[in-house]
Structure formats: C-alpha cells, structure tokens
Design an enzyme around this catalytic site. Structure first.
Site, short mmCIF file in Angstrom:
data_model
loop_
_atom_site.label_atom_id
_atom_site.label_comp_id
_atom_site.label_asym_id
_atom_site.label_seq_id
_atom_site.Cartn_x
_atom_site.Cartn_y
_atom_site.Cartn_z
N GLU A 50 1.01 -0.96 -0.81
CA GLU A 50 -0.36 0.11 -0.26
C GLU A 50 0.66 1.23 -0.30
OE1 GLU A 50 -2.92 2.01 2.79
OE2 GLU A 50 -2.55 0.31 3.84
N LEU A 52 1.26 4.99 1.55
CA LEU A 52 1.26 5.71 2.16
C LEU A 52 1.67 6.67 1.76
CD1 LEU A 52 2.47 3.43 5.16
CD2 LEU A 52 -0.10 4.14 4.43
N ASP A 174 13.56 -3.69 14.11
CA ASP A 174 14.72 -2.83 13.32
C ASP A 174 13.46 -1.48 13.30
OD1 ASP A 174 16.19 -1.94 11.54
OD2 ASP A 174 15.33 -2.19 10.26
#
Length: 266
Positions: A50, A52, A174
């Site tokens: 997706e 953003l 991370d």
C-alpha cells in the site's frame, strides 16, 4: 477508487521474510496493535505494498502509537528469536541455517532471551565488525563480556506488564525512526525484521536515532503496559545490536559507540 500501491524488488527470500513480518505484526491489529503497511501482493522478488502519504508528526499520534505498540508486543511469539510464520523454515532469525527437521545440525532454539540476544544478534555482527577493523580487539572483549553474562542469563529482565516475564514479545526488530511512517491518521510500521524478542529492544532503537515525540510514545506505552523497573538503565544493552550492525556496515564512529554501550552495561 483503485488502491494506490508501490513495489520494491528484493532477493526472493528477503521479500518473503518482509511480507511475513508485516502480516505477523498486522495480525495484532485485531487486539489494538499498531497500524502496519498492507501487503498487497508478493510475486517472487516483487513485494507490492500500500502506498502511504507522509504527514507531519503529531504528539497525539505519538501517544496513540505508544499504546498500540504495547499491544503489538503483547501479542507475543512462541519462542525467542522466532521468525514470523510464513518465513522459509520458520527458524530463528539471524541463524546461519534455519532450525528445521531437515537441518538437524542447525542451532537449537535459544533457552532464554539473553542467549538469543548474544548468540544471534550480537556475536555475528561483532565478528564482522572486528574483521573490518571497526571494533578493536580490546573493544571486542568488552562486548564479549556482556555476551557471556547474557548467555548465562545474568542480564535477563522482565517484559512490560502485559507480557509474562519470560515470554517473547512480538517485536518489529528494526524500529528506528525511519521505519515509523507518520500519516494523517497516525503512525504506521514499515520495513520490519520481526521476531520473538524483548519489547525494550524496539523502544531502545526508537531512542537511538531520535523519533519525534518519543516521550509521548513512551507515555502512551506505559499507560497500557508499564515497563519493568530499571528499563532506562538497560537502553544501552538494547542498543548494542543496532550499533554493532552499523559498525559492521559503516565502521568508524559506530564501533566506538558499540564499545561504549557495552561498557555501560557492566
């Protein structure tokens, strides 16, 4: 309106691992966990996500992100170092060979957090950092002293309140500031190295590279799942892994910082 997407091409195993990590983290959203970028498709080396839209950081979004991250961590994992379901072999993250029935010589699952952290997160990167002269032999001994204590279990410490003391958290793995995407509706997690680990590791990494409104994130987290006493004193310990990774990759200053962090732990 068609969904807006973007793609990145990775080595096939890396694409698979990232997709599995995103889906595993996203599974915690049903219990109020942090928002995660949606995996639209995985096509061999091509990972479709997706798209953003970035927005300016907001303190209210930071506080809500802290609450949500606590719930993601509380979703837990089966074992220390557990790779996300769907990862090839479902082994221990960072293992040279995955622990599967077809690889009987592969490492056993770690017995506790300290053993996992030392064996799979610190020592491999320390060896590489020493090999490129980023960490001196004397500095390496300081890190090795910490690793010995970790393997013995002497540096184990409780998880935040929503987790049992010795239960692995579901961590991003991370979580530096660049992997928190600020959008109009709140913070979204991207680019994980997800595994079963210690919740304080994610929070320490947010502090290492300076997430905006970090104090609001921590306040929101503590509202939902208070951290164990002394967590501030353990930030150096949890920052040791990313510092060694950076010493391995970039050398110089990061090696000095890794050694300083190790010495602050003992």
């Amino acid at each position: 309106m068609p969904r807006r997407t973007w793609s990145k091409v990775l080595p096939p195993e890396a694409a698979e691992r990232e997709a599995a990590g995103l889906r595993w983290l996203a599974a915690a959203q049903g219990s109020g966990g942090a928002a995660v970028v949606t995996v639209v498709a995985l096509e061999g080396p091509r990972l479709v996500l997706e798209r953003l839209t970035r927005a300016h950081p907001q303190p209210l979004h930071a506080r809500e992100f802290g609450r949500a991250l606590a719930r993601t961590h509380a979703a837990g994992a089966l074992t220390w170092g557990m790779a996300p379901p769907g990862t090839r072999g479902d082994g221990v993250i960072g293992a040279a060979r995955l622990a599967t029935p077809t690889h009987p010589e592969a490492p056993d699952a770690p017995r506790h957090w300290g053993e996992f952290y030392a064996t799979y997160r610190l020592l491999p990167h320390l060896r590489n950092a020493v090999g490129r002269d980023s960490v001196s032999p004397q500095g390496a001994r300081a890190v090795e002293e910490v690793c010995a204590l970790l393997v013995d279990g002497a540096m184990n410490h409780p998880q935040p309140q929503l987790l049992e003391p010795d239960t692995p958290a579901r961590v991003h793995g991370d979580l530096w500031s660049g992997n928190v995407m600020w959008t109009e509706t709140g913070c979204v997690l991207i680019d994980p190295a997800a595994h079963g680990g210690h919740a304080e590791t994610d929070l320490a990494m947010l502090a290492l590279f300076g997430l905006p409104y970090l104090q609001d994130v921590l306040a929101g987290y503590q509202e939902v799942s208070p951290l164990a006493p002394g967590w501030q004193d353990r930030v150096h310990l949890h920052q040791l892994h990313p510092l060694l990774v950076h010493a391995e990759l970039f050398g110089g200053w990061y090696g000095d910082q890794a050694v300083a962090a190790a010495r602050a732990c003992t």
